[in-house]
Design an enzyme around this catalytic site. Structure first.
Site, PDB file in Angstrom:
ATOM      1  N   GLY A  43       0.787  -1.229   0.000  1.00  0.00           N
ATOM      2  CA  GLY A  43       0.000   0.000   0.000  1.00  0.00           C
ATOM      3  C   GLY A  43       0.820   1.280   0.000  1.00  0.00           C
ATOM      4  O   GLY A  43       0.420   2.279  -0.590  1.00  0.00           O
ATOM      5  N   GLU A  98       3.925   4.092   5.948  1.00  0.00           N
ATOM      6  CA  GLU A  98       2.656   3.367   5.740  1.00  0.00           C
ATOM      7  C   GLU A  98       1.701   4.200   4.887  1.00  0.00           C
ATOM      8  O   GLU A  98       1.813   5.429   4.837  1.00  0.00           O
ATOM      9  CB  GLU A  98       1.988   3.121   7.106  1.00  0.00           C
ATOM     10  CG  GLU A  98       1.984   1.680   7.555  1.00  0.00           C
ATOM     11  CD  GLU A  98       1.064   0.771   6.767  1.00  0.00           C
ATOM     12  OE1 GLU A  98       0.876   0.972   5.551  1.00  0.00           O
ATOM     13  OE2 GLU A  98       0.534  -0.168   7.366  1.00  0.00           O
ATOM     14  N   ASP A 102      -4.823   2.683  10.638  1.00  0.00           N
ATOM     15  CA  ASP A 102      -6.244   2.409  10.876  1.00  0.00           C
ATOM     16  C   ASP A 102      -6.392   1.946  12.329  1.00  0.00           C
ATOM     17  O   ASP A 102      -6.326   2.765  13.238  1.00  0.00           O
ATOM     18  CB  ASP A 102      -6.673   1.359   9.845  1.00  0.00           C
ATOM     19  CG  ASP A 102      -8.155   1.093   9.798  1.00  0.00           C
ATOM     20  OD1 ASP A 102      -8.936   2.022  10.008  1.00  0.00           O
ATOM     21  OD2 ASP A 102      -8.549  -0.061   9.540  1.00  0.00           O
ATOM     22  N   LYS A 130      -6.489   7.480  10.268  1.00  0.00           N
ATOM     23  CA  LYS A 130      -7.936   7.323  10.515  1.00  0.00           C
ATOM     24  C   LYS A 130      -8.114   7.096  12.011  1.00  0.00           C
ATOM     25  O   LYS A 130      -8.372   5.970  12.458  1.00  0.00           O
ATOM     26  CB  LYS A 130      -8.399   6.070   9.755  1.00  0.00           C
ATOM     27  CG  LYS A 130      -9.644   6.201   8.926  1.00  0.00           C
ATOM     28  CD  LYS A 130     -10.108   4.818   8.516  1.00  0.00           C
ATOM     29  CE  LYS A 130     -10.180   4.627   7.034  1.00  0.00           C
ATOM     30  NZ  LYS A 130     -10.675   3.283   6.662  1.00  0.00           N
ATOM     31  N   ARG A 165      -5.078   0.414  -6.833  1.00  0.00           N
ATOM     32  CA  ARG A 165      -3.814   0.924  -6.278  1.00  0.00           C
ATOM     33  C   ARG A 165      -3.179   1.963  -7.196  1.00  0.00           C
ATOM     34  O   ARG A 165      -2.457   2.833  -6.736  1.00  0.00           O
ATOM     35  CB  ARG A 165      -2.801  -0.220  -6.105  1.00  0.00           C
ATOM     36  CG  ARG A 165      -3.116  -1.194  -4.980  1.00  0.00           C
ATOM     37  CD  ARG A 165      -1.864  -2.007  -4.654  1.00  0.00           C
ATOM     38  NE  ARG A 165      -2.126  -3.244  -3.937  1.00  0.00           N
ATOM     39  CZ  ARG A 165      -2.226  -3.338  -2.604  1.00  0.00           C
ATOM     40  NH1 ARG A 165      -2.104  -2.271  -1.853  1.00  0.00           N
ATOM     41  NH2 ARG A 165      -2.432  -4.516  -2.039  1.00  0.00           N
TER      42      ARG A 165
HETATM   43  P1  IMP Z   1      -4.217  -1.383  10.745  1.00  0.00           P
HETATM   44  O1  IMP Z   1      -3.413  -2.529  11.208  1.00  0.00           O
HETATM   45  O2  IMP Z   1      -5.676  -1.551  11.061  1.00  0.00           O
HETATM   46  O3  IMP Z   1      -3.706  -0.035  11.170  1.00  0.00           O
HETATM   47  O4  IMP Z   1      -4.183  -1.542   9.189  1.00  0.00           O
HETATM   48  C1  IMP Z   1      -3.600  -0.711   8.306  1.00  0.00           C
HETATM   49  C2  IMP Z   1      -3.742  -1.385   6.943  1.00  0.00           C
HETATM   50  O5  IMP Z   1      -5.104  -1.709   6.670  1.00  0.00           O
HETATM   51  C3  IMP Z   1      -3.288  -0.468   5.842  1.00  0.00           C
HETATM   52  O6  IMP Z   1      -1.924  -0.646   5.565  1.00  0.00           O
HETATM   53  C4  IMP Z   1      -4.179  -0.902   4.692  1.00  0.00           C
HETATM   54  O7  IMP Z   1      -3.608  -1.983   3.995  1.00  0.00           O
HETATM   55  C5  IMP Z   1      -5.443  -1.407   5.341  1.00  0.00           C
HETATM   56  N1  IMP Z   1      -6.494  -0.361   5.347  1.00  0.00           N
HETATM   57  C6  IMP Z   1      -7.015   0.265   6.414  1.00  0.00           C
HETATM   58  N2  IMP Z   1      -7.952   1.162   6.062  1.00  0.00           N
HETATM   59  C7  IMP Z   1      -8.016   1.101   4.710  1.00  0.00           C
HETATM   60  C8  IMP Z   1      -8.815   1.814   3.724  1.00  0.00           C
HETATM   61  O8  IMP Z   1      -9.630   2.708   3.990  1.00  0.00           O
HETATM   62  N3  IMP Z   1      -8.585   1.455   2.424  1.00  0.00           N
HETATM   63  C9  IMP Z   1      -7.682   0.500   2.042  1.00  0.00           C
HETATM   64  N4  IMP Z   1      -6.925  -0.173   2.936  1.00  0.00           N
HETATM   65  C10 IMP Z   1      -7.097   0.123   4.252  1.00  0.00           C
HETATM   66 MG    MG Z   2      -4.587  -3.268   1.736  1.00  0.00          MG
END
Ligand code: IMP
Ligand code: MG
Length: 192
Positions: A43, A98, A102, A130, A165
């Site tokens: 990503g 990153e 999220d 986010k 992407r």
């Molecule tokens: P975390 O472990 O929940 O912080 O995940 C982060 C990862 O989740 C990012 O590197 C993305 O691959 C994926 N992700 C989280 N939110 C989104 C979104 O809105 N669109 C696409 N991928 C997302």
């Molecule tokens: Mg992803």
């Protein structure tokens, strides 16, 4: 605009302008330090390639890839390492790059592992933050491009099911393009 999007959140120009500002801040903060920037594939690939060009310091580039197990639009808690860093991280100042922060599970796991390998420091640079969905409060971005609402975003590296992407901007994916929630037990591994 791509027909699967309901709106464009960030234009290519906005992304480039903000990335230049982040590069300036990183350049100021890492003067005299041995910096390694690590891209969290896939990503962050587009953001990473622009960001490192805006860092006016010697910087080593490395790449990692992890995948979490969970539903395709929701990040799960378990992490599998698909690609380890090439260079030893011991004693290095690491900047993890990153696409989006999220829940924080991904970067919490990655940071723990790098600190366990005696990195001198581990900071986080994310294009998008986010905060509404954070589940690991210890994870904060040291550098964040834009704070974004709780919507599923695609483009500029971000995917849904490996699509979108390559869009040069970031937009909100229409809910009609998101598959009905899969059964958790049956869900496949999600590549970041
Ligand atoms: P975390 O472990 O929940 O912080 O995940 C982060 C990862 O989740 C990012 O590197 C993305 O691959 C994926 N992700 C989280 N939110 C989104 C979104 O809105 N669109 C696409 N991928 C997302
Ligand atoms: Mg992803």
């Amino acid at each position: 605009m791509h027909p699967d999007l309901s709106s464009v959140l960030l234009t290519h120009q906005q992304i480039l302008e903000r990335t230049a500002q982040l590069g300036e801040a990183i350049t100021r903060d890492y003067q005299g330090k041995e910096l390694t920037a690590i891209c969290v594939l896939k990503g962050a690939a587009l953001f990473f390639s622009e960001l490192v060009q805006q860092i006016r310091l010697p910087v080593a580039l490395d790449f990692i890839q992890v995948s979490s197990y969970g539903k395709s639009t929701v990040s799960g808690g378990q992490l599998a390492w698909l690609k380890q860093p090439e260079f030893p991280v011991a004693g290095k100042h690491i900047l993890l790059v990153e696409d989006i922060l999220d829940t924080g599970f991904t970067l919490w796991n990655v940071r723990q592992k790098l600190l366990g390998q005696s990195a001198a420091s581990v900071k986080i640079c994310t294009l998008l933050d986010k905060p509404a969905r954070r589940k690991v409060p210890q994870i904060q971005a040291d550098y964040a491009g834009y704070t974004v609402p709780d919507a599923f975003l695609v483009g500029y590296g971000l995917d849904y099911d490996e699509k979108y992407r390559n869009l040069p901007y970031i937009g909100v994916l229409k809910s009609s393009c998101i598959a009905p929630e899969e059964d958790g037990a049956a869900a496949a591994a999600e590549t970041k």
